[in-house]
Motif scaffolding. Structure first.
Motif, PDB file in Angstrom:
ATOM      1  N   SER A  89       0.800  -1.227   0.000  1.00 20.74           N
ATOM      2  CA  SER A  89       0.000   0.000   0.000  1.00 20.74           C
ATOM      3  C   SER A  89       0.835   1.282   0.000  1.00 20.74           C
ATOM      4  CB  SER A  89      -0.948  -0.003   1.203  1.00 20.74           C
ATOM      5  OG  SER A  89      -0.197  -0.076   2.401  1.00 20.74           O
ATOM      6  N   ASP A  90       2.037   1.228   0.504  1.00 20.09           N
ATOM      7  CA  ASP A  90       2.872   2.418   0.641  1.00 20.09           C
ATOM      8  C   ASP A  90       3.909   2.478  -0.490  1.00 20.09           C
ATOM      9  OD1 ASP A  90       4.009   4.664   2.460  1.00 20.09           O
ATOM     10  OD2 ASP A  90       5.738   3.350   2.091  1.00 20.09           O
ATOM     11  N   ASP A  91       4.029   3.623  -1.151  1.00 23.01           N
ATOM     12  CA  ASP A  91       4.951   3.774  -2.283  1.00 23.01           C
ATOM     13  C   ASP A  91       6.398   3.452  -1.912  1.00 23.01           C
ATOM     14  OD1 ASP A  91       2.908   4.527  -3.987  1.00 23.01           O
ATOM     15  OD2 ASP A  91       3.275   6.684  -3.758  1.00 23.01           O
ATOM     16  N   LYS A  92       6.847   3.928  -0.767  1.00 30.41           N
ATOM     17  CA  LYS A  92       8.233   3.710  -0.356  1.00 30.41           C
ATOM     18  C   LYS A  92       8.498   2.227  -0.098  1.00 30.41           C
ATOM     19  CE  LYS A  92      11.677   5.266   2.971  1.00 30.41           C
ATOM     20  NZ  LYS A  92      11.937   6.110   4.144  1.00 30.41           N
ATOM     21  N   ARG A  93       7.603   1.575   0.624  1.00 31.35           N
ATOM     22  CA  ARG A  93       7.762   0.140   0.875  1.00 31.35           C
ATOM     23  C   ARG A  93       7.677  -0.651  -0.421  1.00 31.35           C
ATOM     24  NH1 ARG A  93       4.098   0.980   5.176  1.00 31.35           N
ATOM     25  NH2 ARG A  93       2.536  -0.279   4.096  1.00 31.35           N
ATOM     26  N   ARG A  94       6.735  -0.268  -1.308  1.00 36.49           N
ATOM     27  CA  ARG A  94       6.592  -0.960  -2.589  1.00 36.49           C
ATOM     28  C   ARG A  94       7.881  -0.847  -3.410  1.00 36.49           C
ATOM     29  NH1 ARG A  94       1.961   0.746  -3.667  1.00 36.49           N
ATOM     30  NH2 ARG A  94       2.571   2.654  -4.707  1.00 36.49           N
ATOM     31  N   TYR A  95       8.506   0.319  -3.401  1.00 34.33           N
ATOM     32  CA  TYR A  95       9.776   0.512  -4.107  1.00 34.33           C
ATOM     33  C   TYR A  95      10.841  -0.420  -3.544  1.00 34.33           C
ATOM     34  CZ  TYR A  95      14.185   2.611  -5.486  1.00 34.33           C
ATOM     35  OH  TYR A  95      15.462   2.802  -5.956  1.00 34.33           O
ATOM     36  N   HIS A  96      10.927  -0.504  -2.221  1.00 37.76           N
ATOM     37  CA  HIS A  96      11.949  -1.352  -1.599  1.00 37.76           C
ATOM     38  C   HIS A  96      11.695  -2.839  -1.868  1.00 37.76           C
ATOM     39  CE1 HIS A  96      14.269   1.751   0.297  1.00 37.76           C
ATOM     40  NE2 HIS A  96      13.173   2.297   0.798  1.00 37.76           N
ATOM     41  N   VAL A  97      10.437  -3.257  -1.845  1.00 38.15           N
ATOM     42  CA  VAL A  97      10.102  -4.644  -2.170  1.00 38.15           C
ATOM     43  C   VAL A  97      10.485  -4.946  -3.610  1.00 38.15           C
ATOM     44  CG1 VAL A  97       8.172  -6.238  -2.543  1.00 38.15           C
ATOM     45  CG2 VAL A  97       8.305  -4.916  -0.428  1.00 38.15           C
ATOM     46  N   PHE A 139      15.735 -18.577  -0.613  1.00 40.77           N
ATOM     47  CA  PHE A 139      14.315 -18.355  -0.339  1.00 40.77           C
ATOM     48  C   PHE A 139      14.114 -17.867   1.094  1.00 40.77           C
ATOM     49  CE2 PHE A 139      10.106 -19.984   1.029  1.00 40.77           C
ATOM     50  CZ  PHE A 139       9.326 -19.187   0.209  1.00 40.77           C
ATOM     51  N   THR A 140      14.791 -18.499   2.026  1.00 42.62           N
ATOM     52  CA  THR A 140      14.699 -18.088   3.431  1.00 42.62           C
ATOM     53  C   THR A 140      15.213 -16.665   3.623  1.00 42.62           C
ATOM     54  OG1 THR A 140      14.917 -20.363   4.184  1.00 42.62           O
ATOM     55  CG2 THR A 140      15.435 -18.639   5.786  1.00 42.62           C
ATOM     56  N   ALA A 141      16.338 -16.347   2.997  1.00 44.46           N
ATOM     57  CA  ALA A 141      16.905 -15.001   3.110  1.00 44.46           C
ATOM     58  C   ALA A 141      15.952 -13.959   2.519  1.00 44.46           C
ATOM     59  CB  ALA A 141      18.262 -14.939   2.410  1.00 44.46           C
ATOM     60  N   LEU A 142      15.355 -14.272   1.378  1.00 41.14           N
ATOM     61  CA  LEU A 142      14.420 -13.341   0.749  1.00 41.14           C
ATOM     62  C   LEU A 142      13.194 -13.124   1.628  1.00 41.14           C
ATOM     63  CD1 LEU A 142      13.368 -11.627  -1.592  1.00 41.14           C
ATOM     64  CD2 LEU A 142      12.565 -13.742  -2.675  1.00 41.14           C
ATOM     65  N   ASN A 148      12.948 -13.448   4.838  1.00 41.33           N
ATOM     66  CA  ASN A 148      13.341 -12.674   6.023  1.00 41.33           C
ATOM     67  C   ASN A 148      13.513 -11.199   5.679  1.00 41.33           C
ATOM     68  OD1 ASN A 148      13.274 -14.901   7.708  1.00 41.33           O
ATOM     69  ND2 ASN A 148      15.443 -15.361   7.427  1.00 41.33           N
ATOM     70  N   ALA A 149      14.112 -10.912   4.525  1.00 40.64           N
ATOM     71  CA  ALA A 149      14.298  -9.517   4.101  1.00 40.64           C
ATOM     72  C   ALA A 149      12.942  -8.856   3.841  1.00 40.64           C
ATOM     73  CB  ALA A 149      15.179  -9.457   2.863  1.00 40.64           C
TER      74      ALA A 149
END
Length: 91
Positions: A11-19, A44-47, A49-50
């Motif tokens: 929902s958030d532009d900043k979070r969406r950019y980081h994802v 897969f586990t690292a992703l 968790n990130a």
């Protein structure tokens, strides 16, 4: 390595950019909010968790495991390349 289809609604532009930027490092964008990623179990586990550190409580990420047989039977229609649209706001 296993193929994963990872889709998200952030929902958030900043979070969406980081994802989006994070997933670009792990796989190929196939739709605006969907990536195909070939991952080892540890990647897969690292992703996950990130992503857990980025994704908010009002966001969602889906992880679909794609078996080898299903990946080989995949159909793609059209040949358009995905363009990266610029964010804009109406005032």
């Amino acid at each position: 390595m296993k193929l994963w289809l990872i889709c998200y609604d952030i929902s958030d532009d900043k979070r969406r950019y980081h994802v989006s930027r994070l997933l670009e490092g792990y796989g190929e964008r196939v739709q605006l909010s969907a990536f195909e990623c070939r991952l080892t179990p540890s990647h897969f586990t690292a992703l996950r968790n990130a992503l857990r550190r980025i994704v908010g409580s009002d966001d969602i990420v889906h992880y679909y495991s794609v078996c080898k047989w299903c990946a080989e039977k995949r159909h793609v229609q059209g040949s358009a390349e995905l363009t990266h649209s610029q964010a804009y706001y109406l005032t």
